[in-house]
Design a protein around this motif. Structure first.
Motif, PDB file in Angstrom:
ATOM      1  N   GLU A  25       9.626  34.986  86.987  1.00  0.00           N
ATOM      2  CA  GLU A  25      10.392  35.966  86.216  1.00  0.00           C
ATOM      3  C   GLU A  25      11.737  36.237  86.878  1.00  0.00           C
ATOM      4  OE1 GLU A  25      10.057  40.698  85.056  1.00  0.00           O
ATOM      5  OE2 GLU A  25       8.203  39.552  85.362  1.00  0.00           O
ATOM      6  N   ARG A  26      11.732  36.293  88.212  1.00  0.00           N
ATOM      7  CA  ARG A  26      12.991  36.519  88.929  1.00  0.00           C
ATOM      8  C   ARG A  26      13.948  35.350  88.731  1.00  0.00           C
ATOM      9  NH1 ARG A  26      12.830  39.502  94.462  1.00  0.00           N
ATOM     10  NH2 ARG A  26      12.755  41.153  92.894  1.00  0.00           N
ATOM     11  N   MET A  27      13.437  34.125  88.800  1.00  0.00           N
ATOM     12  CA  MET A  27      14.311  32.963  88.623  1.00  0.00           C
ATOM     13  C   MET A  27      14.859  32.904  87.206  1.00  0.00           C
ATOM     14  SD  MET A  27      12.831  29.844  90.986  1.00  0.00           S
ATOM     15  CE  MET A  27      11.172  29.809  90.310  1.00  0.00           C
ATOM     16  N   ALA A  28      14.041  33.269  86.232  1.00  0.00           N
ATOM     17  CA  ALA A  28      14.519  33.278  84.854  1.00  0.00           C
ATOM     18  C   ALA A  28      15.666  34.272  84.696  1.00  0.00           C
ATOM     19  CB  ALA A  28      13.377  33.614  83.905  1.00  0.00           C
ATOM     20  N   TYR A  29      15.548  35.413  85.351  1.00  0.00           N
ATOM     21  CA  TYR A  29      16.623  36.408  85.322  1.00  0.00           C
ATOM     22  C   TYR A  29      17.866  35.891  86.041  1.00  0.00           C
ATOM     23  CZ  TYR A  29      19.327  40.347  87.122  1.00  0.00           C
ATOM     24  OH  TYR A  29      20.351  41.178  87.497  1.00  0.00           O
ATOM     25  N   LEU A  30      17.679  35.336  87.245  1.00  0.00           N
ATOM     26  CA  LEU A  30      18.821  34.907  88.055  1.00  0.00           C
ATOM     27  C   LEU A  30      19.595  33.762  87.415  1.00  0.00           C
ATOM     28  CD1 LEU A  30      17.280  35.000  91.658  1.00  0.00           C
ATOM     29  CD2 LEU A  30      18.901  36.623  90.668  1.00  0.00           C
ATOM     30  N   TYR A  31      18.876  32.813  86.803  1.00  0.00           N
ATOM     31  CA  TYR A  31      19.512  31.602  86.302  1.00  0.00           C
ATOM     32  C   TYR A  31      19.869  31.667  84.819  1.00  0.00           C
ATOM     33  CZ  TYR A  31      17.719  29.690  90.720  1.00  0.00           C
ATOM     34  OH  TYR A  31      17.438  29.464  92.042  1.00  0.00           O
ATOM     35  N   ALA A  32      19.721  32.828  84.204  1.00  0.00           N
ATOM     36  CA  ALA A  32      20.118  32.977  82.801  1.00  0.00           C
ATOM     37  C   ALA A  32      21.613  32.685  82.670  1.00  0.00           C
ATOM     38  CB  ALA A  32      19.795  34.379  82.302  1.00  0.00           C
ATOM     39  N   ALA A  33      21.979  31.961  81.621  1.00  0.00           N
ATOM     40  CA  ALA A  33      23.347  31.474  81.485  1.00  0.00           C
ATOM     41  C   ALA A  33      24.408  32.581  81.527  1.00  0.00           C
ATOM     42  CB  ALA A  33      23.478  30.651  80.202  1.00  0.00           C
ATOM     43  N   PRO A  34      24.274  33.693  80.800  1.00  0.00           N
ATOM     44  CA  PRO A  34      25.330  34.713  80.865  1.00  0.00           C
ATOM     45  C   PRO A  34      25.546  35.250  82.269  1.00  0.00           C
ATOM     46  CG  PRO A  34      23.904  35.092  78.974  1.00  0.00           C
ATOM     47  CD  PRO A  34      23.231  34.046  79.809  1.00  0.00           C
ATOM     48  N   MET A  63      17.310  25.803  91.909  1.00  0.00           N
ATOM     49  CA  MET A  63      18.466  26.145  91.084  1.00  0.00           C
ATOM     50  C   MET A  63      18.755  24.986  90.128  1.00  0.00           C
ATOM     51  SD  MET A  63      22.444  26.963  92.187  1.00  0.00           S
ATOM     52  CE  MET A  63      22.211  28.711  92.560  1.00  0.00           C
ATOM     53  N   PRO A  64      18.886  25.253  88.843  1.00  0.00           N
ATOM     54  CA  PRO A  64      19.171  24.169  87.888  1.00  0.00           C
ATOM     55  C   PRO A  64      20.416  23.384  88.273  1.00  0.00           C
ATOM     56  CG  PRO A  64      18.527  26.161  86.721  1.00  0.00           C
ATOM     57  CD  PRO A  64      18.687  26.546  88.165  1.00  0.00           C
ATOM     58  N   ALA A  65      20.356  22.075  88.018  1.00  0.00           N
ATOM     59  CA  ALA A  65      21.431  21.178  88.445  1.00  0.00           C
ATOM     60  C   ALA A  65      22.788  21.594  87.896  1.00  0.00           C
ATOM     61  CB  ALA A  65      21.097  19.746  88.030  1.00  0.00           C
ATOM     62  N   ARG A  66      22.824  22.120  86.670  1.00  0.00           N
ATOM     63  CA  ARG A  66      24.121  22.490  86.083  1.00  0.00           C
ATOM     64  C   ARG A  66      24.819  23.563  86.899  1.00  0.00           C
ATOM     65  NH1 ARG A  66      22.852  26.294  80.810  1.00  0.00           N
ATOM     66  NH2 ARG A  66      25.144  26.331  80.799  1.00  0.00           N
ATOM     67  N   TRP A  67      24.052  24.496  87.460  1.00  0.00           N
ATOM     68  CA  TRP A  67      24.647  25.552  88.264  1.00  0.00           C
ATOM     69  C   TRP A  67      24.944  25.050  89.672  1.00  0.00           C
ATOM     70  CZ3 TRP A  67      26.081  27.969  84.431  1.00  0.00           C
ATOM     71  CH2 TRP A  67      25.241  28.423  83.413  1.00  0.00           C
ATOM     72  N   ARG A  68      24.042  24.243  90.230  1.00  0.00           N
ATOM     73  CA  ARG A  68      24.267  23.709  91.579  1.00  0.00           C
ATOM     74  C   ARG A  68      25.526  22.832  91.586  1.00  0.00           C
ATOM     75  NH1 ARG A  68      21.242  22.503  96.411  1.00  0.00           N
ATOM     76  NH2 ARG A  68      22.749  21.434  97.745  1.00  0.00           N
ATOM     77  N   ASP A  69      25.698  22.017  90.553  1.00  0.00           N
ATOM     78  CA  ASP A  69      26.885  21.163  90.475  1.00  0.00           C
ATOM     79  C   ASP A  69      28.163  21.997  90.375  1.00  0.00           C
ATOM     80  OD1 ASP A  69      25.212  18.997  90.575  1.00  0.00           O
ATOM     81  OD2 ASP A  69      25.326  18.541  88.437  1.00  0.00           O
TER      82      ASP A  69
END
Length: 268
Positions: A26-35, A70-76
């Motif tokens: 749940e925390r990761m879903a909150y942290l990595y949400a696109a907005p 962390m999803p690749a799109r954000w890590r990149d």
């Protein structure tokens, strides 16, 4: 003296957040949400990084702690923002206890046989371009105190609270001690505790501290995704918009360019 800064960039720690979540997932879903991530990356680019890149004393290490999932799109995107910033290093870790993981990451980067100056840094905050230089000078000026104590806190309490947006910057000067930005810890050789082992507003309960108020040394970012602003009944902060003179001051002190802010935050 070795200088190390640590920034937790959306790291899904166990603990360490004022707003709790039911599970790490749940925390990761909150942290990595696109907005949220879009906003964090904008602040990181426009507010956090410029002053660090422009340090008059470039002899420091800046660690960016991220989750290994962390999803690749954000890590990149994050890696691209750090291009040409040799002091910065991304450290990816699995979710774990907040203080323990931060302590391990900081100590892995230091020479434990040498004294160390450590600072914590949020991804939407800024320090003045001479922060590292002034930190080293403070350590020299306070040498007898640092010699006699395992840990000594160094805190610059004058700065600005600021909100960037598509029109530039709104900001107001403040004097707030122990706010966690432009705050450092002098650590003796062999001491395992780090600056992230202590709540920033309580370090004076555990060690001697020295505060400096002579000049603005930080920008405390203010935005809708601040962890401290997720609770109920948090009142909005009204900040005046900077005029050209204020924008020039931010460029000189923090390398924050209001035109760059307008471009990035106006891009949608």
């Amino acid at each position: 003296m070795q200088v190390i800064g640590l920034c937790r960039f959306s790291y899904p720690a166990e603990g360490g957040f004022q707003v709790e979540h039911g599970s790490i997932e749940e925390r990761m879903a909150y942290l990595y949400a696109a907005p949220r991530m879009e906003e964090r990356l904008r602040h990181f680019e426009c507010v956090c990084l410029p002053g660090l890149r422009a340090q008059t004393d470039p002899d420091f290490t800046f660690l960016i702690l991220v989750g290994d999932a962390m999803p690749a799109r954000w890590r990149d995107r994050l890696e691209s923002l750090l291009d040409g910033f040799p002091q910065a290093r991304i450290v990816a870790r699995q979710p774990g206890p907040h203080r323990q993981v931060c302590q391990e990451v900081l100590n892995a980067a230091r020479d434990t046989d040498r004294p160390c100056l450590q600072f914590r840094h949020d991804d939407d905050d800024a320090v003045a371009v001479d922060f590292v230089a002034r930190l080293r000078k403070a350590a020299i000026d306070c040498a007898p105190l640092l010699r006699d104590h395992r840990l000594v806190g160094l805190d610059w309490n004058r700065g600005f609270i600021a909100r960037p947006d598509e029109r530039g910057l709104c900001a107001e000067e403040t004097v707030t001690p122990y706010w966690g930005v432009a705050q450092a810890l002098a650590v003796q050789p062999g001491v395992a505790q780090t600056i992230l082992n202590f709540a920033h507003d309580r370090i004076n309960r555990f060690m001697p501290t020295v505060t400096f108020t002579d000049r603005a040394m930080y920008v405390r970012g203010h935005n809708d995704h601040n962890d401290s602003r997720q609770k109920r009944h948090v009142k909005p902060v009204e900040l005046p918009r900077l005029d050209p003179e204020g924008e020039a001051l931010f460029r000189d002190l923090f390398a924050i360019d209001a035109d760059h802010v307008r471009r990035i935050f106006g891009a949608g």
